[in-house]
Design a protein around this motif. Structure first.
Motif, PDB file in Angstrom:
ATOM      1  N   LYS A 296       0.644  -0.922   0.407  1.00 26.07           N
ATOM      2  CA  LYS A 296       0.253  -0.178  -0.285  1.00 26.07           C
ATOM      3  C   LYS A 296       1.157   1.332   0.273  1.00 26.07           C
ATOM      4  CE  LYS A 296      -3.862  -2.285   0.655  1.00 26.07           C
ATOM      5  NZ  LYS A 296      -4.072  -2.597  -0.572  1.00 26.07           N
ATOM      6  N   VAL A 297       0.707   2.297  -0.905  1.00 23.81           N
ATOM      7  CA  VAL A 297       1.357   3.074  -0.978  1.00 23.81           C
ATOM      8  C   VAL A 297       0.243   4.473  -1.367  1.00 23.81           C
ATOM      9  CG1 VAL A 297       3.771   2.761  -1.761  1.00 23.81           C
ATOM     10  CG2 VAL A 297       1.545   2.718  -3.365  1.00 23.81           C
ATOM     11  N   ARG A 298       0.951   5.852  -0.479  1.00 26.54           N
ATOM     12  CA  ARG A 298       0.506   7.339  -0.723  1.00 26.54           C
ATOM     13  C   ARG A 298       0.343   7.096  -2.405  1.00 26.54           C
ATOM     14  NH1 ARG A 298       2.482  10.792   3.860  1.00 26.54           N
ATOM     15  NH2 ARG A 298       3.706  11.105   1.913  1.00 26.54           N
ATOM     16  N   GLY A 299      -0.285   8.857  -2.796  1.00 27.17           N
ATOM     17  CA  GLY A 299       0.145   9.158  -3.757  1.00 27.17           C
ATOM     18  C   GLY A 299       1.289   9.323  -4.572  1.00 27.17           C
ATOM     19  N   ASP A 300       2.060   9.569  -3.450  1.00 26.81           N
ATOM     20  CA  ASP A 300       3.778  10.147  -3.570  1.00 26.81           C
ATOM     21  C   ASP A 300       4.738   8.877  -3.708  1.00 26.81           C
ATOM     22  OD1 ASP A 300       4.137   9.493  -0.582  1.00 26.81           O
ATOM     23  OD2 ASP A 300       4.746  11.482  -0.392  1.00 26.81           O
ATOM     24  N   LEU A 301       3.979   7.548  -3.556  1.00 30.36           N
ATOM     25  CA  LEU A 301       4.688   6.486  -3.446  1.00 30.36           C
ATOM     26  C   LEU A 301       5.239   6.126  -2.062  1.00 30.36           C
ATOM     27  CD1 LEU A 301       6.055   6.399  -7.405  1.00 30.36           C
ATOM     28  CD2 LEU A 301       3.949   5.089  -6.377  1.00 30.36           C
ATOM     29  N   ARG A 302       4.887   6.684  -0.829  1.00 30.39           N
ATOM     30  CA  ARG A 302       5.714   6.222   0.358  1.00 30.39           C
ATOM     31  C   ARG A 302       4.554   4.998   0.727  1.00 30.39           C
ATOM     32  NH1 ARG A 302       8.165  10.410   4.151  1.00 30.39           N
ATOM     33  NH2 ARG A 302       8.599  11.557   2.508  1.00 30.39           N
ATOM     34  N   THR A 303       5.664   4.226   1.625  1.00 29.42           N
ATOM     35  CA  THR A 303       4.864   3.442   2.269  1.00 29.42           C
ATOM     36  C   THR A 303       4.123   3.111   3.457  1.00 29.42           C
ATOM     37  OG1 THR A 303       5.922   2.891   2.816  1.00 29.42           O
ATOM     38  CG2 THR A 303       6.092   1.272   0.928  1.00 29.42           C
ATOM     39  N   SER A 304       3.085   2.809   4.885  1.00 24.68           N
ATOM     40  CA  SER A 304       3.081   3.331   5.897  1.00 24.68           C
ATOM     41  C   SER A 304       4.538   4.035   6.514  1.00 24.68           C
ATOM     42  CB  SER A 304       1.952   2.345   6.407  1.00 24.68           C
ATOM     43  OG  SER A 304       2.643   0.790   5.958  1.00 24.68           O
ATOM     44  N   ASN A 305       5.258   3.513   6.381  1.00 23.64           N
ATOM     45  CA  ASN A 305       6.565   3.753   6.968  1.00 23.64           C
ATOM     46  C   ASN A 305       7.731   4.361   6.347  1.00 23.64           C
ATOM     47  OD1 ASN A 305       9.885   3.356   7.229  1.00 23.64           O
ATOM     48  ND2 ASN A 305      10.020   1.310   8.365  1.00 23.64           N
ATOM     49  N   PRO A 306       7.675   6.185   6.845  1.00 21.85           N
ATOM     50  CA  PRO A 306       7.923   7.096   6.031  1.00 21.85           C
ATOM     51  C   PRO A 306       9.431   6.623   5.657  1.00 21.85           C
ATOM     52  CG  PRO A 306       7.734   7.862   8.641  1.00 21.85           C
ATOM     53  CD  PRO A 306       7.127   6.095   8.257  1.00 21.85           C
ATOM     54  N   SER A 307      10.354   6.663   5.739  1.00 19.21           N
ATOM     55  CA  SER A 307      11.176   5.834   5.436  1.00 19.21           C
ATOM     56  C   SER A 307      11.232   5.097   4.074  1.00 19.21           C
ATOM     57  CB  SER A 307      12.440   6.064   6.054  1.00 19.21           C
ATOM     58  OG  SER A 307      13.030   5.122   6.652  1.00 19.21           O
ATOM     59  N   ILE A 308      10.239   4.357   3.545  1.00 23.26           N
ATOM     60  CA  ILE A 308      10.454   3.206   2.418  1.00 23.26           C
ATOM     61  C   ILE A 308       9.683   3.330   1.312  1.00 23.26           C
ATOM     62  CG2 ILE A 308       9.540   0.623   2.005  1.00 23.26           C
ATOM     63  CD1 ILE A 308      10.789  -0.231   5.070  1.00 23.26           C
ATOM     64  N   TYR A 309       9.852   3.898   0.257  1.00 26.79           N
ATOM     65  CA  TYR A 309       8.498   4.436  -0.428  1.00 26.79           C
ATOM     66  C   TYR A 309       8.437   2.393  -1.469  1.00 26.79           C
ATOM     67  CZ  TYR A 309       9.839   8.496  -0.296  1.00 26.79           C
ATOM     68  OH  TYR A 309       9.543  10.066  -0.112  1.00 26.79           O
ATOM     69  N   ALA A 310       7.788   2.372  -2.814  1.00 28.58           N
ATOM     70  CA  ALA A 310       7.932   1.101  -3.212  1.00 28.58           C
ATOM     71  C   ALA A 310       7.126   1.193  -4.600  1.00 28.58           C
ATOM     72  CB  ALA A 310       6.510  -0.075  -2.035  1.00 28.58           C
ATOM     73  N   ILE A 311       7.596   1.097  -5.518  1.00 30.02           N
ATOM     74  CA  ILE A 311       7.507   1.388  -6.872  1.00 30.02           C
ATOM     75  C   ILE A 311       7.295   0.119  -7.944  1.00 30.02           C
ATOM     76  CG2 ILE A 311       8.888   3.381  -7.172  1.00 30.02           C
ATOM     77  CD1 ILE A 311      10.986   1.968  -8.459  1.00 30.02           C
ATOM     78  N   GLY A 312       6.492   0.085  -8.953  1.00 34.08           N
ATOM     79  CA  GLY A 312       7.127  -1.120 -10.184  1.00 34.08           C
ATOM     80  C   GLY A 312       5.224  -2.023  -9.745  1.00 34.08           C
ATOM     81  N   ASP A 313       5.576  -2.920 -10.053  1.00 32.71           N
ATOM     82  CA  ASP A 313       5.098  -4.571  -9.817  1.00 32.71           C
ATOM     83  C   ASP A 313       4.108  -4.483  -8.853  1.00 32.71           C
ATOM     84  OD1 ASP A 313       4.833  -4.769 -12.950  1.00 32.71           O
ATOM     85  OD2 ASP A 313       5.789  -6.295 -12.832  1.00 32.71           O
ATOM     86  N   VAL A 314       5.274  -4.619  -7.848  1.00 34.54           N
ATOM     87  CA  VAL A 314       5.227  -4.863  -6.336  1.00 34.54           C
ATOM     88  C   VAL A 314       4.301  -4.591  -6.048  1.00 34.54           C
ATOM     89  CG1 VAL A 314       6.453  -3.319  -5.195  1.00 34.54           C
ATOM     90  CG2 VAL A 314       6.500  -5.619  -4.726  1.00 34.54           C
ATOM     91  N   LEU A 315       3.306  -3.290  -6.649  1.00 37.38           N
ATOM     92  CA  LEU A 315       2.232  -2.626  -5.727  1.00 37.38           C
ATOM     93  C   LEU A 315       0.816  -2.591  -6.924  1.00 37.38           C
ATOM     94  CD1 LEU A 315       3.541   0.641  -6.965  1.00 37.38           C
ATOM     95  CD2 LEU A 315       3.851  -0.015  -4.722  1.00 37.38           C
TER      96      LEU A 315
END
Ligand SMILES: Cc1cc2nc3c(=O)[nH]c(=O)nc-3n(C[C@H](O)[C@H](O)[C@H](O)COP(=O)(O)OP(=O)(O)OC[C@H]3O[C@@H](n4cnc5c(N)ncnc54)[C@H](O)[C@@H]3O)c2cc1C
Length: 477
Positions: A296-315
């Protein structure tokens, strides 16, 4: 003692998105560690490249047939019954050659870009740390780009008794599949079904929902018609019930609209969309929210942990190289350049013949979100370049709001994937259809098809006539 690395950024996964993020971050001068569980040096072609090699070979075969039939008289390609002998080894060599040429992830190249690579399976050990290849990494930021995974169809009785062809290795076969069942009508499933059929296999493509869901049916129908005419068995809203191994392959029982059907296949391949790879990453330890549909990410691709972003097929959602790469570059711009980036327009596509490509909203989406819309169409049938090439099936469909601002464009027809680029740019720049009039494409060219619709403006045709040709459709609910 365990080595501890403390870079600015740690990227998990050196696929399309991970490499794009790592390269973009390194270019800003940030220290970057890239973790990949595959052997980076193995250089094996990935499933996308393998399937594109087969799709292009099949396209060339079909074109050759079409041309030889055309020289013998007007007889368009309509059936793949004329069998071809497929030189699998040649296809394999071609895929390998391309993989060598296109390799972006060799450790030497990455090191030259100042990216430290670690081969090993990464797993979060806490909110700010992960372990991989015997090293602990504690960066300022993480980007998770772990991609997707093909899930076995365990709900199908007997699935465990067969070995489906794998997307990674289907060119390792000695003999081309004679009778093939593809399970999953994703965009690449449809393109592969057509390709296998053109190269001589008998193909059935089974989809539990609809083909290219969410896309305008008028853009999907010409593809389905062509596939069926060429001999692909298409089954929408169908469910595989049971698979029974036979001496010569397998029997597949499936249900479609209340009817029980079966097909004897020599091979079977899963072409369902990949599931986001969320298991085994230690996401719980990292405090990252996820479910089976992806991280799960916000509009800016940040996850529920603010220092971790997620991108691509894992979303989950749209699976495309372009999307993963754009997201990789986007998070880096946000982290290292403090740049708020605009969400890019990402093209959707199917490399079938005719090709399909779209950007922005479909007509249904536009109707649901706008009170009044206008739909413009231009057929390739009236396009000189398409007629000269002998491939004039399909059309361009442009959707605007009532003030002529572009909302979405869909193309089914020759070179749709190339033509969509200009519309993607126009959409991202929030242009009006009238702005497209300011470019005059070469004549003859396929680009003229879109211009034809754009040129039909009130000023040129007379407002009354134009309104009659392209009425604003109102929503009455
Ligand atoms: C058959 C097929 C054909 C396709 N054809 C096209 C096409 O023609 N055009 C197109 O745009 N898209 C195509 N796609 C989709 C495209 O390949 C994906 O959308 C894209 O690769 C996603 O990029 P990604 O970075 O999210 O994941 P990936 O590219 O899958 O990369 C994920 C990486 O993470 C690594 N990894 C996973 N877990 C870990 C871990 N714990 N530790 C370390 N590393 C890990 C994996 O080994 C992998 O290398 C195709 C897909 C398939 C299956």
């Amino acid at each position: 003692m365990v080595e501890i690395l403390r870079p600015d950024l740690c990227v998990l996964g050196a696929g399309a998105g991970g490499i794009a993020a790592a390269c973009a971050a390194a270019a800003t001068g940030a220290s970057v560690v890239l973790v990949e569980k595959r052997r980076l040096e193995d250089g094996r072609p990935n499933p996308g490249l393998l399937s594109n090699v087969v799709i292009e070979a099949a396209r060339a075969t079909a074109l050759g047939r079409r041309r030889s039939r055309a020289s013998a008289g007007p007889n368009p390609l309509d059936s793949a019954s004329s069998k071809s002998t497929v030189d699998i080894a040649a296809l394999r060599r071609r895929a390998q050659k391309l993989a060598d040429r296109l390799a972006l992830d060799t450790p030497i190249r990455l090191a030259a870009l100042n990216i430290k690579t670690i081969e090993g399976t990464a797993r979060f050990t806490g909110r700010k740390s992960c372990a991989a290849g015997g090293v602990t990494i504690e960066p300022k930021w993480f980007v998770v780009a772990a991609g997707g995974v093909s899930e076995p169809a365990t709900e199908i009785k007997g699935f465990e008794l067969i070995r489906p062809l794998e997307l990674e290795s289907f060119l390792d076969l000695e003999h081309w599949p004679r009778r093939l069942l593809l399970l999953g009508g994703s965009a690449h499933g449809m393109a592969l079904a057509q390709a296998f059929c053109r190269l001589g296999s008998q193909v059935q493509l089974i989809e539990s929902g609809t083909f290219l869901p969410g896309e305008d049916r008028e853009l999907v129908s010409p593809i389905l018609t062509r596939l069926q005419r060429e001999g692909v068995g298409l089954h929408e809203n169908a469910t595989v019930v049971r698979i029974k191994p036979l001496n010569s392959g397998m029997r597949i029982d499936f249900a479609k609209m209340g009817c029980d059907l079966d097909f004897e296949a020599t091979h079977m391949m899963l072409t369902t969309p990949l599931s986001p790879r969320v298991e085994g990453l230690g996401l719980d330890e990292a405090g990252v929210d996820y479910d089976r549909n992806g991280i799960k990410v916000r509009g800016d691709l940040r996850t529920s942990n603010p220092s971790i972003y997620a991108i691509g097929d894992v979303l989950g959602g749209l699976s495309s190289l372009g999307n993963a790469r754009a997201q990789g570059r986007r998070v880096v711009a946000q982290i290292f350049e403090a740049r708020r980036t605009i969400r890019p327009q990402v093209a959707r596509f199917a490399f079938t013949d005719p090709e399909f490509a779209a950007v922005g909203m479909s007509e249904t989406e536009a109707r649901n979100s706008h009170r009044n819309i206008r739909v413009l169409r231009a057929r390739f049938h009236e396009n000189a370049a398409a007629q000269l090439a002998g491939d004039a099936n399909g059309h361009v469909k442009i959707i605007t709001d009532a003030r002529d601002r572009l909302l979405g464009v869909g193309i089914v027809g020759p070179q749709a994937r190339e033509l969509i680029g200009a519309y993607g740019l126009a959409l991202s720049q929030r242009l009006r259809i009238s702005d497209l009039r300011d470019f005059v494409p070469p004549t003859p060219s396929l680009a003229e098809a879109g211009s034809l619709a754009a040129l039909a403006l009130p000023g040129q045709l007379g407002k009354a006539l134009w309104r009659r040709m392209f009425p604003v459709t109102r929503r009455f609910n």
